[in-house]
Design a protein around this motif. Structure first.
Motif, PDB file in Angstrom:
ATOM      1  N   TYR A 108       0.816  -1.209   0.000  1.00  0.00           N
ATOM      2  CA  TYR A 108       0.000   0.000   0.000  1.00  0.00           C
ATOM      3  C   TYR A 108       0.851   1.262   0.000  1.00  0.00           C
ATOM      4  O   TYR A 108       1.806   1.382   0.782  1.00  0.00           O
ATOM      5  N   ALA A 109       0.482   2.210  -0.847  1.00  0.00           N
ATOM      6  CA  ALA A 109       1.131   3.521  -0.866  1.00  0.00           C
ATOM      7  C   ALA A 109       0.566   4.368   0.259  1.00  0.00           C
ATOM      8  O   ALA A 109      -0.381   5.135   0.071  1.00  0.00           O
ATOM      9  N   SER A 110       1.137   4.224   1.450  1.00  0.00           N
ATOM     10  CA  SER A 110       0.783   5.101   2.554  1.00  0.00           C
ATOM     11  C   SER A 110       1.571   6.405   2.386  1.00  0.00           C
ATOM     12  O   SER A 110       2.063   6.701   1.296  1.00  0.00           O
ATOM     13  N   SER A 111       1.708   7.168   3.443  1.00  0.00           N
ATOM     14  CA  SER A 111       2.305   8.487   3.295  1.00  0.00           C
ATOM     15  C   SER A 111       2.817   9.024   4.625  1.00  0.00           C
ATOM     16  O   SER A 111       2.310   8.668   5.696  1.00  0.00           O
ATOM     17  N   ILE A 112       3.802   9.907   4.548  1.00  0.00           N
ATOM     18  CA  ILE A 112       4.280  10.631   5.720  1.00  0.00           C
ATOM     19  C   ILE A 112       3.150  11.422   6.368  1.00  0.00           C
ATOM     20  O   ILE A 112       3.194  11.724   7.566  1.00  0.00           O
ATOM     21  N   HIS A 113       2.099  11.701   5.593  1.00  0.00           N
ATOM     22  CA  HIS A 113       0.999  12.514   6.118  1.00  0.00           C
ATOM     23  C   HIS A 113       0.178  11.770   7.170  1.00  0.00           C
ATOM     24  O   HIS A 113      -0.632  12.396   7.867  1.00  0.00           O
ATOM     25  N   ALA A 114       0.387  10.463   7.313  1.00  0.00           N
ATOM     26  CA  ALA A 114      -0.234   9.721   8.416  1.00  0.00           C
ATOM     27  C   ALA A 114       0.364  10.138   9.755  1.00  0.00           C
ATOM     28  O   ALA A 114      -0.259   9.960  10.805  1.00  0.00           O
ATOM     29  N   VAL A 115       1.565  10.689   9.718  1.00  0.00           N
ATOM     30  CA  VAL A 115       2.275  11.107  10.938  1.00  0.00           C
ATOM     31  C   VAL A 115       2.800  12.533  10.766  1.00  0.00           C
ATOM     32  O   VAL A 115       3.762  12.939  11.419  1.00  0.00           O
ATOM     33  N   GLY A 116       2.145  13.300   9.901  1.00  0.00           N
ATOM     34  CA  GLY A 116       2.691  14.567   9.452  1.00  0.00           C
ATOM     35  C   GLY A 116       2.759  15.676  10.470  1.00  0.00           C
ATOM     36  O   GLY A 116       3.491  16.656  10.274  1.00  0.00           O
ATOM     37  N   MET A 117       2.010  15.587  11.586  1.00  0.00           N
ATOM     38  CA  MET A 117       2.039  16.653  12.580  1.00  0.00           C
ATOM     39  C   MET A 117       3.123  16.461  13.634  1.00  0.00           C
ATOM     40  O   MET A 117       3.292  17.313  14.517  1.00  0.00           O
ATOM     41  N   HIS A 118       3.884  15.378  13.551  1.00  0.00           N
ATOM     42  CA  HIS A 118       5.050  15.250  14.424  1.00  0.00           C
ATOM     43  C   HIS A 118       6.070  16.314  14.045  1.00  0.00           C
ATOM     44  O   HIS A 118       6.234  16.661  12.868  1.00  0.00           O
ATOM     45  N   ALA A 119       6.781  16.814  15.039  1.00  0.00           N
ATOM     46  CA  ALA A 119       7.767  17.865  14.813  1.00  0.00           C
ATOM     47  C   ALA A 119       8.931  17.346  13.971  1.00  0.00           C
ATOM     48  O   ALA A 119       9.377  16.202  14.132  1.00  0.00           O
ATOM     49  N   LYS A 120       9.408  18.195  13.081  1.00  0.00           N
ATOM     50  CA  LYS A 120      10.482  17.814  12.154  1.00  0.00           C
ATOM     51  C   LYS A 120      11.776  17.485  12.889  1.00  0.00           C
ATOM     52  O   LYS A 120      12.595  16.706  12.393  1.00  0.00           O
ATOM     53  N   ASN A 121      11.986  18.062  14.072  1.00  0.00           N
ATOM     54  CA  ASN A 121      13.229  17.769  14.792  1.00  0.00           C
ATOM     55  C   ASN A 121      13.155  16.456  15.571  1.00  0.00           C
ATOM     56  O   ASN A 121      14.088  16.110  16.293  1.00  0.00           O
ATOM     57  N   GLU A 122      12.037  15.728  15.424  1.00  0.00           N
ATOM     58  CA  GLU A 122      11.938  14.359  15.942  1.00  0.00           C
ATOM     59  C   GLU A 122      12.244  13.402  14.795  1.00  0.00           C
ATOM     60  O   GLU A 122      11.523  13.397  13.792  1.00  0.00           O
ATOM     61  N   ASP A 244      11.542  29.937   8.774  1.00  0.00           N
ATOM     62  CA  ASP A 244      10.552  30.512   9.684  1.00  0.00           C
ATOM     63  C   ASP A 244      10.129  29.438  10.683  1.00  0.00           C
ATOM     64  O   ASP A 244       9.389  28.504  10.337  1.00  0.00           O
ATOM     65  N   SER A 245      10.596  29.570  11.918  1.00  0.00           N
ATOM     66  CA  SER A 245      10.326  28.536  12.928  1.00  0.00           C
ATOM     67  C   SER A 245       8.894  28.555  13.434  1.00  0.00           C
ATOM     68  O   SER A 245       8.511  27.698  14.238  1.00  0.00           O
ATOM     69  N   THR A 246       8.086  29.513  12.980  1.00  0.00           N
ATOM     70  CA  THR A 246       6.668  29.535  13.358  1.00  0.00           C
ATOM     71  C   THR A 246       5.775  28.912  12.288  1.00  0.00           C
ATOM     72  O   THR A 246       4.559  28.828  12.481  1.00  0.00           O
ATOM     73  N   ASP A 247       6.369  28.457  11.209  1.00  0.00           N
ATOM     74  CA  ASP A 247       5.612  27.912  10.074  1.00  0.00           C
ATOM     75  C   ASP A 247       5.510  26.394  10.196  1.00  0.00           C
ATOM     76  O   ASP A 247       6.526  25.700  10.087  1.00  0.00           O
ATOM     77  N   PRO A 248       4.304  25.842  10.408  1.00  0.00           N
ATOM     78  CA  PRO A 248       4.174  24.376  10.499  1.00  0.00           C
ATOM     79  C   PRO A 248       4.688  23.652   9.253  1.00  0.00           C
ATOM     80  O   PRO A 248       5.149  22.514   9.347  1.00  0.00           O
ATOM     81  N   ALA A 249       4.628  24.306   8.106  1.00  0.00           N
ATOM     82  CA  ALA A 249       5.111  23.677   6.882  1.00  0.00           C
ATOM     83  C   ALA A 249       6.604  23.388   6.946  1.00  0.00           C
ATOM     84  O   ALA A 249       7.093  22.459   6.296  1.00  0.00           O
ATOM     85  N   GLN A 250       7.333  24.186   7.728  1.00  0.00           N
ATOM     86  CA  GLN A 250       8.765  23.973   7.882  1.00  0.00           C
ATOM     87  C   GLN A 250       9.108  23.171   9.125  1.00  0.00           C
ATOM     88  O   GLN A 250      10.149  22.520   9.176  1.00  0.00           O
ATOM     89  N   MET A 251       8.229  23.190  10.116  1.00  0.00           N
ATOM     90  CA  MET A 251       8.540  22.587  11.407  1.00  0.00           C
ATOM     91  C   MET A 251       7.953  21.189  11.598  1.00  0.00           C
ATOM     92  O   MET A 251       8.337  20.487  12.531  1.00  0.00           O
ATOM     93  N   CYS A 252       7.030  20.765  10.709  1.00  0.00           N
ATOM     94  CA  CYS A 252       6.380  19.457  10.859  1.00  0.00           C
ATOM     95  C   CYS A 252       6.732  18.548   9.689  1.00  0.00           C
ATOM     96  O   CYS A 252       7.018  19.015   8.574  1.00  0.00           O
TER      97      CYS A 252
END
Length: 279
Positions: A108-122, A244-252
């Motif tokens: 199955y083609a799953s996606s990072i978006h299943a866990v996409g709200m985890h912080a990028k520094n994790e 921009d550390s306040t941007d979820p697109a960059q931080m998640c």
């Protein structure tokens, strides 16, 4: 060699790169999609037009299948009602039809978006808790849980490929998330030819220096990516705006999908090049 493979989403960009290698792994490859035509067929390949949201059509397409490579879906965030048929009901239809036909495995083609709200520094591994960034990601969570349930209750194996970004590198995020087409093919090949997999999750990402995920717990699949997005780093970073550390697109982990409102396109915020393979 596998007797019969079924590929859903064969008319899509990723499907276009999978058709030829999958045709060489099976005596018969049945490719399916909603389009009228997918072009010249490879040796041993047939095409069946089928709607994932229609169980009878899915059941007919999967008749006699030994394995299913399920890449068919709406591949963007959209209102829940639009995703319900192809992405949620479609996943159920594939698993149920595969079970009814006695298939061994669904890839199955799953996606990072299943866990996409985890912080990028994790640096997340394959056992991290679901944390979807969108209705699209929620559908991936649903299919992963569906696959686990069908393995636990019915013995139907599945491998869930949490693809990060399988497209040309056009952003700083992609320096970590890139999955090359060659590595995609290796990933799917290993998911198909590994003798036993039970229920498994593996991240679909190349051998990037900046990869934000950990595949160690999926090492038994034998997936060893070759390509590295670092070759693009100088050119990409030279034109990238300040971070921009306040941007979820960059931080998640989910990138732009983490920042858009529910139901709004994530792909509209990305520069995805449609470079599907022509045959």
């Amino acid at each position: 060699m596998i007797e019969k493979l079924v590929l859903t989403g064969a008319g899509g960009r990723l499907g276009s790169y999978l058709r030829e290698p999958l045709s060489k792994m099976a005596e018969e490859l049945v490719s399916t999609d909603l389009v009228d035509d997918i072009g010249t067929l490879y040796a041993g390949e047939t095409y069946v037009k089928a709607d994932l949201a229609n169980y009878d059509e899915v059941f007919a397409a999967l008749e006699g299948a030994d394995m299913v490579v399920h890449f068919g879906a709406i591949v963007d965030e959209a209102p829940f009602e639009e995703l319900l048929g192809p992405n949620f009901v479609g996943a159920y239809n594939v698993w149920e039809a595969a079970y009814q036909h006695g298939a061994k495995r669904v890839v199955y083609a799953s996606s990072i978006h299943a866990v996409g709200m985890h912080a990028k520094n994790e640096c997340i591994d394959t056992e991290v808790a679901h944390r979807p960034d969108s209705f699209y990601g929620l559908a991936k969570c649903f299919a992963e849980d569906l696959g686990r349930m069908y393995w636990d209750k019915r013995g139907l194996e599945s491998v869930h490929l949490r693809i990060l970004s399988c497209a040309q590198v056009t952003s700083a995020r992609a320096l970590g998330s890139w999955l090359s087409y060659d590595d995609l093919i290796q990933l799917v090949t290993r998911a198909v030819d590994t003798p036993t997999v039970g229920f498994s999750v593996v991240y679909g990402v190349s051998n990037n220096d900046r990869s934000p995920v950990d595949n160690n717990k999926a090492a038994f699949l034998g997936y060893r990516p070759k390509d590295n997005a670092e070759q693009f780093a100088d050119a990409i970073l030279a034109k990238e705006p300040p971070a921009d550390s306040t941007d979820p697109a960059q931080m998640c982990h989910g990138g732009p999908f983490s920042a858009v409102d529910l139901g709004e396109s994530g792909l509209a915020q990305m520069n995805i090049v449609d470079d599907r393979k022509k045959n």
